[in-house]
Scaffold this motif. Structure first.
Motif, short mmCIF file in Angstrom:
data_model
loop_
_atom_site.label_atom_id
_atom_site.label_comp_id
_atom_site.label_asym_id
_atom_site.label_seq_id
_atom_site.Cartn_x
_atom_site.Cartn_y
_atom_site.Cartn_z
N THR A 1 -7.24 10.97 -9.10
CA THR A 1 -7.31 9.55 -9.44
C THR A 1 -6.62 8.70 -8.38
OG1 THR A 1 -7.26 10.16 -11.77
CG2 THR A 1 -6.75 7.87 -11.22
N ILE A 2 -5.50 9.20 -7.84
CA ILE A 2 -4.78 8.44 -6.81
C ILE A 2 -5.66 8.20 -5.59
CG2 ILE A 2 -2.86 8.60 -5.17
CD1 ILE A 2 -1.31 10.06 -7.37
N ILE A 3 -6.36 9.25 -5.15
CA ILE A 3 -7.22 9.13 -3.96
C ILE A 3 -8.43 8.25 -4.24
CG2 ILE A 3 -8.66 10.44 -2.35
CD1 ILE A 3 -6.74 12.79 -2.82
N ILE A 4 -9.04 8.45 -5.41
CA ILE A 4 -10.27 7.71 -5.73
C ILE A 4 -9.98 6.22 -5.92
CG2 ILE A 4 -12.07 7.45 -7.47
CD1 ILE A 4 -12.39 9.78 -5.51
N GLU A 5 -8.81 5.89 -6.47
CA GLU A 5 -8.46 4.47 -6.59
C GLU A 5 -8.41 3.80 -5.23
OE1 GLU A 5 -4.86 3.82 -8.68
OE2 GLU A 5 -5.67 4.33 -10.64
N GLN A 6 -7.92 4.51 -4.24
CA GLN A 6 -7.85 3.95 -2.89
C GLN A 6 -9.25 3.82 -2.29
OE1 GLN A 6 -5.21 2.77 -1.63
NE2 GLN A 6 -5.66 2.50 0.55
N VAL A 7 -10.11 4.82 -2.54
CA VAL A 7 -11.47 4.79 -1.98
C VAL A 7 -12.27 3.62 -2.56
CG1 VAL A 7 -13.67 6.04 -1.91
CG2 VAL A 7 -11.53 7.26 -1.49
N PHE A 8 -12.14 3.39 -3.87
CA PHE A 8 -12.94 2.36 -4.53
C PHE A 8 -12.21 1.02 -4.67
CE2 PHE A 8 -15.12 6.21 -5.80
CZ PHE A 8 -16.45 5.82 -5.73
N GLY A 9 -11.00 0.93 -4.15
CA GLY A 9 -10.28 -0.34 -4.21
C GLY A 9 -9.92 -0.77 -5.61
N ILE A 10 -9.51 0.19 -6.44
CA ILE A 10 -9.13 -0.13 -7.83
C ILE A 10 -7.64 -0.47 -7.88
CG2 ILE A 10 -8.97 0.82 -10.17
CD1 ILE A 10 -11.32 2.60 -9.41
N PRO A 11 -7.26 -1.57 -8.50
CA PRO A 11 -5.85 -1.98 -8.53
C PRO A 11 -5.03 -1.19 -9.55
CG PRO A 11 -7.17 -3.57 -9.73
CD PRO A 11 -8.15 -2.56 -9.17
N GLY A 12 -4.91 0.10 -9.33
CA GLY A 12 -4.15 0.95 -10.24
C GLY A 12 -2.89 1.48 -9.58
N VAL A 13 -2.25 2.42 -10.27
CA VAL A 13 -1.00 2.99 -9.77
C VAL A 13 -1.24 3.82 -8.51
CG1 VAL A 13 0.84 4.60 -10.33
CG2 VAL A 13 0.09 2.96 -12.03
N GLY A 14 -2.38 4.50 -8.43
CA GLY A 14 -2.68 5.35 -7.28
C GLY A 14 -2.77 4.56 -5.99
N SER A 15 -3.53 3.47 -6.01
CA SER A 15 -3.64 2.66 -4.79
C SER A 15 -2.30 2.02 -4.43
CB SER A 15 -4.71 1.58 -4.98
OG SER A 15 -4.40 0.75 -6.08
N LEU A 16 -1.51 1.68 -5.46
CA LEU A 16 -0.16 1.14 -5.21
C LEU A 16 0.72 2.18 -4.52
CD1 LEU A 16 1.96 -1.13 -5.67
CD2 LEU A 16 2.47 -0.04 -7.86
N LEU A 17 0.60 3.43 -4.97
CA LEU A 17 1.42 4.50 -4.39
C LEU A 17 1.06 4.72 -2.91
CD1 LEU A 17 3.43 6.85 -4.68
CD2 LEU A 17 1.53 8.27 -5.47
N ILE A 18 -0.24 4.79 -2.62
CA ILE A 18 -0.66 5.04 -1.23
C ILE A 18 -0.24 3.87 -0.32
CG2 ILE A 18 -2.67 5.29 0.28
CD1 ILE A 18 -3.95 6.96 -1.87
N THR A 19 -0.45 2.65 -0.79
CA THR A 19 -0.03 1.48 -0.01
C THR A 19 1.48 1.50 0.23
OG1 THR A 19 -1.82 0.20 -0.99
CG2 THR A 19 -0.08 -1.03 0.10
N SER A 20 2.24 1.88 -0.77
CA SER A 20 3.70 1.90 -0.65
C SER A 20 4.17 2.99 0.30
CB SER A 20 4.33 2.10 -2.03
OG SER A 20 3.93 1.07 -2.91
N ILE A 21 3.45 4.12 0.33
CA ILE A 21 3.81 5.18 1.30
C ILE A 21 3.58 4.67 2.72
CG2 ILE A 21 3.14 7.46 2.16
CD1 ILE A 21 2.56 8.25 -0.74
N LEU A 22 2.46 3.97 2.92
CA LEU A 22 2.15 3.46 4.26
C LEU A 22 3.14 2.40 4.72
CD1 LEU A 22 -1.75 3.22 3.98
CD2 LEU A 22 -0.40 4.98 5.12
N THR A 23 3.67 1.62 3.77
CA THR A 23 4.62 0.55 4.13
C THR A 23 6.07 0.99 3.98
OG1 THR A 23 4.49 -0.31 1.86
CG2 THR A 23 3.01 -1.29 3.49
N ARG A 24 6.27 2.29 3.69
CA ARG A 24 7.64 2.85 3.51
C ARG A 24 8.39 2.11 2.40
NH1 ARG A 24 4.72 4.80 6.58
NH2 ARG A 24 5.14 5.75 8.59
N ASP A 25 7.70 1.74 1.34
CA ASP A 25 8.33 1.05 0.22
C ASP A 25 8.93 2.10 -0.71
OD1 ASP A 25 9.11 -0.81 -1.62
OD2 ASP A 25 7.27 -1.97 -1.50
N TYR A 26 10.14 2.53 -0.39
CA TYR A 26 10.77 3.66 -1.08
C TYR A 26 10.86 3.46 -2.60
CZ TYR A 26 12.33 5.20 3.56
OH TYR A 26 12.40 5.61 4.87
N SER A 27 11.25 2.28 -3.02
CA SER A 27 11.49 2.05 -4.45
C SER A 27 10.22 2.29 -5.27
CB SER A 27 11.99 0.63 -4.67
OG SER A 27 13.18 0.40 -3.97
#
Length: 312
Positions: free
Chosen positions: A251-277
């Motif tokens: 689900t985390i990967i698919i949310e990023q692929v389809f641009g769904i505003p869920g927890v998965g896309s938030l997690l991947i974006t936060s990893i890329l921006t080093r948003d530790y919290s």
């Protein structure tokens, strides 16, 4: 049963504690500096040092963890570096979309797996069985993100059957937007479900009570529903529960692929921006979901199979 549930709930705390340590250490091993992610590549060393000091990133890692643990114990998981919002509020408002996607994908996966596995088991070692096994064996080797891109191109861009991107405006519109991502996740987990249910049904078909039912002349529908599926689904539920972690990961990967505003896309974006919290809090939430689903799976198994007891 109440003592069993209470014991399992108490075990959640040490598990989350262990997860928090692992995630806290691993996220800091990722190359990159949150201060640079906030200020940009052209920030001066003095400005970077000042931001690191404000965020507490210049402290020893064990002090940073104790600071995080103390705040988490009070329900304060910090402020997002990137979004400048409260982490728990930012994450929890995205949870419904992710849970809806997971539940929707699980339902589609069951809708695919149960008829295919039943047909393969009933027609065991026939061309039908071989074709079903060959198709799902080939599917299991396809990466979920690639499958999602192919389905998006075919069913959304060319055929225009489904909407691509976004989480919808709620209700049926949300379900319509989530159909293609849910189908992608369902196709990804279906091979495991089909294989597990087929094996379970074949084992049940060889049982004495099924032979007795056949000798009594029971109708095929009665035999299938009351004898085969009822007993075959019990071990299948355990397999489904054990694969919830895989389902959430997909689900985390698919949310990023389809641009769904869920927890998965938030997690991947936060990893890329080093948003530790955000990474720390989202990981704890996902770990809690996996533990909770495993507990519900054990309870469902006990309800379906009277031989299972929680007495020790």
């Amino acid at each position: 049963m109440i003592r069993y549930i209470a014991g399992r709930l108490l075990l959640i705390l040490p598990v989350l504690f262990g997860v928090s340590i692992v995630v806290f250490m691993l996220i800091r091993l990722i190359p990159g500096n949150p201060a640079i992610a906030i200020l940009g590549e052209h920030a001066t060393p003095e400005l970077i040092a000042r931001v690191q000091n404000q965020l507490g990133l210049n402290l020893p890692i064990w002090r940073q963890y104790l600071h995080f643990l103390g705040n988490a114990w009070r329900g304060d998981f910090g402020l997002s570096f990137f979004y400048q919002q409260n982490v728990s509020t930012l994450t929890l408002e995205r949870i419904p979309v992710t849970l809806t996607l997971i539940g929707y994908a699980a339902l589609i996966g069951l809708a695919i797996a149960i008829p295919c596995a039943t047909l393969a088991a009933v027609r065991r070692e026939t061309p039908v069985d071989h074709v079903i096994r060959l198709v799902f064996t080939a599917t299991i080797g396809i990466p979920s993100f690639w499958l999602g891109i192919v389905l998006a191109l075919l069913l959304s861009v060319k055929v225009r059957l489904f909407v691509l991107g976004g989480g919808g405006a709620g209700g049926l519109d949300t379900m319509w937007h989530l159909t293609l991502p849910a189908l992608t996740i369902a196709l990804h987990i279906s091979p495991i479900l089909v294989r597990a249910l087929r094996s379970s049904l074949i084992e049940v078909m060889d049982s004495d009570y099924v032979t007795t039912g056949l000798a009594m002349g029971l109708r095929p529908v009665t035999l299938l529903v009351s004898y085969l599926l009822r007993n075959g689904l019990t071990p299948f539920i355990s397999v489904l529960g054990l694969n919830v972690g895989w389902l959430i990961g997909g689900t985390i990967i698919i949310e990023q692929v389809f641009g769904i505003p869920g927890v998965g896309s938030l997690l991947i974006t936060s990893i890329l921006t080093r948003d530790y919290s955000i990474v720390q809090f989202v990981t704890l939430v996902l770990a809690f979901l996996v533990i909770l689903v495993n507990l519900l799976t054990d309870l469902a198994y006990a309800v379906l199979d009277p031989r299972v007891s929680f007495q020790r």
